[in-house]
Write a protein that holds these residues in place. Sequence first.
Motif, PDB file in Angstrom:
ATOM      1  N   LYS A 240     -17.780  -5.808  79.335  1.00 42.38           N
ATOM      2  CA  LYS A 240     -18.189  -6.716  80.419  1.00 42.38           C
ATOM      3  C   LYS A 240     -19.638  -6.466  80.829  1.00 42.38           C
ATOM      4  O   LYS A 240     -20.388  -7.408  81.095  1.00 42.38           O
ATOM      5  CB  LYS A 240     -17.255  -6.536  81.621  1.00 42.38           C
ATOM      6  CG  LYS A 240     -17.540  -7.487  82.771  1.00 42.38           C
ATOM      7  CD  LYS A 240     -16.579  -7.255  83.929  1.00 42.38           C
ATOM      8  CE  LYS A 240     -16.910  -8.169  85.101  1.00 42.38           C
ATOM      9  NZ  LYS A 240     -15.999  -7.921  86.257  1.00 42.38           N
ATOM     10  N   THR A 241     -20.041  -5.191  80.834  1.00 40.68           N
ATOM     11  CA  THR A 241     -21.415  -4.853  81.199  1.00 40.68           C
ATOM     12  C   THR A 241     -22.417  -5.436  80.218  1.00 40.68           C
ATOM     13  O   THR A 241     -23.554  -5.772  80.582  1.00 40.68           O
ATOM     14  CB  THR A 241     -21.582  -3.316  81.258  1.00 40.68           C
ATOM     15  OG1 THR A 241     -20.645  -2.776  82.204  1.00 40.68           O
ATOM     16  CG2 THR A 241     -22.996  -2.919  81.678  1.00 40.68           C
ATOM     17  N   MET A 242     -22.005  -5.591  78.951  1.00 39.17           N
ATOM     18  CA  MET A 242     -22.910  -6.088  77.911  1.00 39.17           C
ATOM     19  C   MET A 242     -22.981  -7.619  77.842  1.00 39.17           C
ATOM     20  O   MET A 242     -23.755  -8.169  77.040  1.00 39.17           O
ATOM     21  CB  MET A 242     -22.471  -5.551  76.545  1.00 39.17           C
ATOM     22  CG  MET A 242     -22.650  -4.054  76.357  1.00 39.17           C
ATOM     23  SD  MET A 242     -24.359  -3.501  76.574  1.00 39.17           S
ATOM     24  CE  MET A 242     -25.184  -4.406  75.269  1.00 39.17           C
ATOM     25  N   LEU A 243     -22.217  -8.330  78.661  1.00 45.29           N
ATOM     26  CA  LEU A 243     -22.197  -9.786  78.592  1.00 45.29           C
ATOM     27  C   LEU A 243     -23.568 -10.439  78.803  1.00 45.29           C
ATOM     28  O   LEU A 243     -23.882 -11.440  78.141  1.00 45.29           O
ATOM     29  CB  LEU A 243     -21.174 -10.350  79.598  1.00 45.29           C
ATOM     30  CG  LEU A 243     -19.700 -10.165  79.220  1.00 45.29           C
ATOM     31  CD1 LEU A 243     -18.800 -10.770  80.281  1.00 45.29           C
ATOM     32  CD2 LEU A 243     -19.403 -10.787  77.852  1.00 45.29           C
ATOM     33  N   PRO A 244     -24.422  -9.926  79.727  1.00 46.85           N
ATOM     34  CA  PRO A 244     -25.758 -10.538  79.852  1.00 46.85           C
ATOM     35  C   PRO A 244     -26.547 -10.516  78.545  1.00 46.85           C
ATOM     36  O   PRO A 244     -27.247 -11.480  78.219  1.00 46.85           O
ATOM     37  CB  PRO A 244     -26.436  -9.666  80.920  1.00 46.85           C
ATOM     38  CG  PRO A 244     -25.309  -9.153  81.750  1.00 46.85           C
ATOM     39  CD  PRO A 244     -24.189  -8.906  80.774  1.00 46.85           C
ATOM     40  N   ALA A 245     -26.417  -9.433  77.785  1.00 43.72           N
ATOM     41  CA  ALA A 245     -27.101  -9.355  76.481  1.00 43.72           C
ATOM     42  C   ALA A 245     -26.495 -10.368  75.509  1.00 43.72           C
ATOM     43  O   ALA A 245     -27.216 -11.008  74.727  1.00 43.72           O
ATOM     44  CB  ALA A 245     -26.993  -7.939  75.909  1.00 43.72           C
ATOM     45  N   TYR A 246     -25.169 -10.527  75.553  1.00 46.89           N
ATOM     46  CA  TYR A 246     -24.488 -11.480  74.664  1.00 46.89           C
ATOM     47  C   TYR A 246     -25.011 -12.895  74.886  1.00 46.89           C
ATOM     48  O   TYR A 246     -25.388 -13.590  73.931  1.00 46.89           O
ATOM     49  CB  TYR A 246     -22.976 -11.421  74.932  1.00 46.89           C
ATOM     50  CG  TYR A 246     -22.153 -12.336  74.044  1.00 46.89           C
ATOM     51  CD1 TYR A 246     -21.638 -11.876  72.834  1.00 46.89           C
ATOM     52  CD2 TYR A 246     -21.883 -13.650  74.421  1.00 46.89           C
ATOM     53  CE1 TYR A 246     -20.882 -12.707  72.015  1.00 46.89           C
ATOM     54  CE2 TYR A 246     -21.126 -14.491  73.607  1.00 46.89           C
ATOM     55  CZ  TYR A 246     -20.631 -14.009  72.405  1.00 46.89           C
ATOM     56  OH  TYR A 246     -19.890 -14.838  71.594  1.00 46.89           O
ATOM     57  N   PHE A 247     -25.061 -13.317  76.153  1.00 46.67           N
ATOM     58  CA  PHE A 247     -25.475 -14.688  76.443  1.00 46.67           C
ATOM     59  C   PHE A 247     -26.979 -14.889  76.244  1.00 46.67           C
ATOM     60  O   PHE A 247     -27.414 -15.988  75.890  1.00 46.67           O
ATOM     61  CB  PHE A 247     -25.051 -15.069  77.862  1.00 46.67           C
ATOM     62  CG  PHE A 247     -23.563 -15.252  78.006  1.00 46.67           C
ATOM     63  CD1 PHE A 247     -22.910 -16.305  77.386  1.00 46.67           C
ATOM     64  CD2 PHE A 247     -22.805 -14.351  78.735  1.00 46.67           C
ATOM     65  CE1 PHE A 247     -21.541 -16.469  77.498  1.00 46.67           C
ATOM     66  CE2 PHE A 247     -21.436 -14.503  78.857  1.00 46.67           C
ATOM     67  CZ  PHE A 247     -20.798 -15.568  78.236  1.00 46.67           C
ATOM     68  N   THR A 248     -27.757 -13.843  76.453  1.00 42.77           N
ATOM     69  CA  THR A 248     -29.193 -13.931  76.179  1.00 42.77           C
ATOM     70  C   THR A 248     -29.428 -14.151  74.685  1.00 42.77           C
ATOM     71  O   THR A 248     -30.267 -14.958  74.279  1.00 42.77           O
ATOM     72  CB  THR A 248     -29.929 -12.658  76.632  1.00 42.77           C
ATOM     73  OG1 THR A 248     -29.726 -12.471  78.038  1.00 42.77           O
ATOM     74  CG2 THR A 248     -31.421 -12.753  76.349  1.00 42.77           C
ATOM     75  N   CYS A 372     -23.022 -11.313  68.695  1.00 43.58           N
ATOM     76  CA  CYS A 372     -22.097 -10.249  68.297  1.00 43.58           C
ATOM     77  C   CYS A 372     -22.874  -9.013  67.850  1.00 43.58           C
ATOM     78  O   CYS A 372     -22.508  -7.879  68.190  1.00 43.58           O
ATOM     79  CB  CYS A 372     -21.176 -10.745  67.188  1.00 43.58           C
ATOM     80  SG  CYS A 372     -19.935  -9.552  66.638  1.00 43.58           S
ATOM     81  N   ASN A 373     -23.956  -9.221  67.086  1.00 41.90           N
ATOM     82  CA  ASN A 373     -24.810  -8.093  66.680  1.00 41.90           C
ATOM     83  C   ASN A 373     -25.295  -7.310  67.889  1.00 41.90           C
ATOM     84  O   ASN A 373     -25.183  -6.082  67.955  1.00 41.90           O
ATOM     85  CB  ASN A 373     -26.045  -8.605  65.915  1.00 41.90           C
ATOM     86  CG  ASN A 373     -25.720  -9.202  64.560  1.00 41.90           C
ATOM     87  OD1 ASN A 373     -24.657  -8.950  64.001  1.00 41.90           O
ATOM     88  ND2 ASN A 373     -26.633  -9.974  64.043  1.00 41.90           N
ATOM     89  N   VAL A 374     -25.886  -8.033  68.833  1.00 45.50           N
ATOM     90  CA  VAL A 374     -26.512  -7.426  70.014  1.00 45.50           C
ATOM     91  C   VAL A 374     -25.488  -6.686  70.863  1.00 45.50           C
ATOM     92  O   VAL A 374     -25.726  -5.555  71.314  1.00 45.50           O
ATOM     93  CB  VAL A 374     -27.224  -8.520  70.842  1.00 45.50           C
ATOM     94  CG1 VAL A 374     -27.560  -8.014  72.228  1.00 45.50           C
ATOM     95  CG2 VAL A 374     -28.478  -8.988  70.126  1.00 45.50           C
ATOM     96  N   THR A 375     -24.349  -7.330  71.086  1.00 47.54           N
ATOM     97  CA  THR A 375     -23.313  -6.689  71.910  1.00 47.54           C
ATOM     98  C   THR A 375     -22.766  -5.449  71.210  1.00 47.54           C
ATOM     99  O   THR A 375     -22.501  -4.424  71.850  1.00 47.54           O
ATOM    100  CB  THR A 375     -22.173  -7.685  72.188  1.00 47.54           C
ATOM    101  OG1 THR A 375     -22.734  -8.902  72.692  1.00 47.54           O
ATOM    102  CG2 THR A 375     -21.206  -7.129  73.222  1.00 47.54           C
TER     103      THR A 375
END
Length: 392
Positions: A240-248, A372-375
């Motif tokens: 959940k914490t990584m979601l901002p990176a996912y959407f970016t 997916c890579n980034v997350t």
Amino acid sequence: MAKLKGIKLGLLPKLIIAIFIGIGLGNLDYFWIIRLLATFNEIFGNYLGFMIPLIIIGFIVPGIGDLGSGAGKLLALTAGLAYLSTITAGAIAYGVNSVVLPNLLETGSFSLESFSTSEGGITPYFTVEMPPLMGVMSALLLAFTLGLGITIQKGNALKNIANEFQLIIEKIITLIIIPLLPFHIAGIFAQMTYTGQSTLVLSVFIKVFLVIFALHFIMLSIQYTIAGILSKQSPLKLLKTMLPAYFTAIGTQSSAATIPVTLRQVIKNNVREDIADFTVPLCATIHLSGSTITLTSCAMAIMMLNGMPTEFGAIFGFIMMLGVTMIAAPGVPGGAVVAALGLLETMLGFPPTLTSLMIALYMAQDSFGTACNVTGDGAISIMVDQLSGTKK
């Protein structure tokens, strides 16, 4: 309408528009238009063929060379985990696709004969031969040799040349290849519509997209379950914490461009700053689990449509090479599939028509592979933080 002048369309919207324009042109039943588009596609395809060895050298040489600047044990641990994650993602994709895709797709339903130069096919008005300077395997061997040479030599002359050559290749991709892709895709879909196969391919797009999206979720679940066990934290909370990176990443289509957001969220997951500062930029270059899932799934779907065999040995060899060939490609939107074209041709036997279809199918889903890579980079960073020992 004045407000629309300030709107800058991203690559995905352009590709979607190109698909519908291609379908519209194919329905006009003007054969001269189809031949004109086939002429453009032939020239563009030849140019891609010429560029493939140069792209391989431009990406791999500096990618391997930059690994030599890492901190020994920490570099080996990060690179090992990233490569293992990438290969695992591809293997899972192969296993799931082998079971699911035959039930979703009609094997052998796509005909290459419609695009051939034989009687009844669509022939270009003319073509321009652009023979590549070397074969794909020669480019790979040369890239590995130069890249490894950079890591062991003391001077920076060759490394600087490799970095500058990489910038040239990236400029060619971003200023020539990527802008022309929508025209190429429009031509492909115009030809497919003219020959009555566009409906089939569009239905494949939707089905494969759903499978890929599910595979991304499965891979991220595995990555964060392992990270959660090692760090004794909730996998769901970490993800959940990584979601901002996912959407970016969905917006940027670039792992490299998302590094600032990824770094911030990784540190929020209690990863030491010195570890995060090392692992996040490195993983943005070498960790490609999402892209590997997307490329493997798209390749298998196209092979099944064309009645080509999909044995594990051939596909897994392709997956293993992807983990190396795509090094540094995530810095360029769409760079992963461009870097993989040589492997598609030499290892899986894709002719130019299928590589063009592969580009279309992959690019429509590229944003989610990058996300997916980034997350997943966040999970790798947590693993490295827990396995690397004491703090500085």
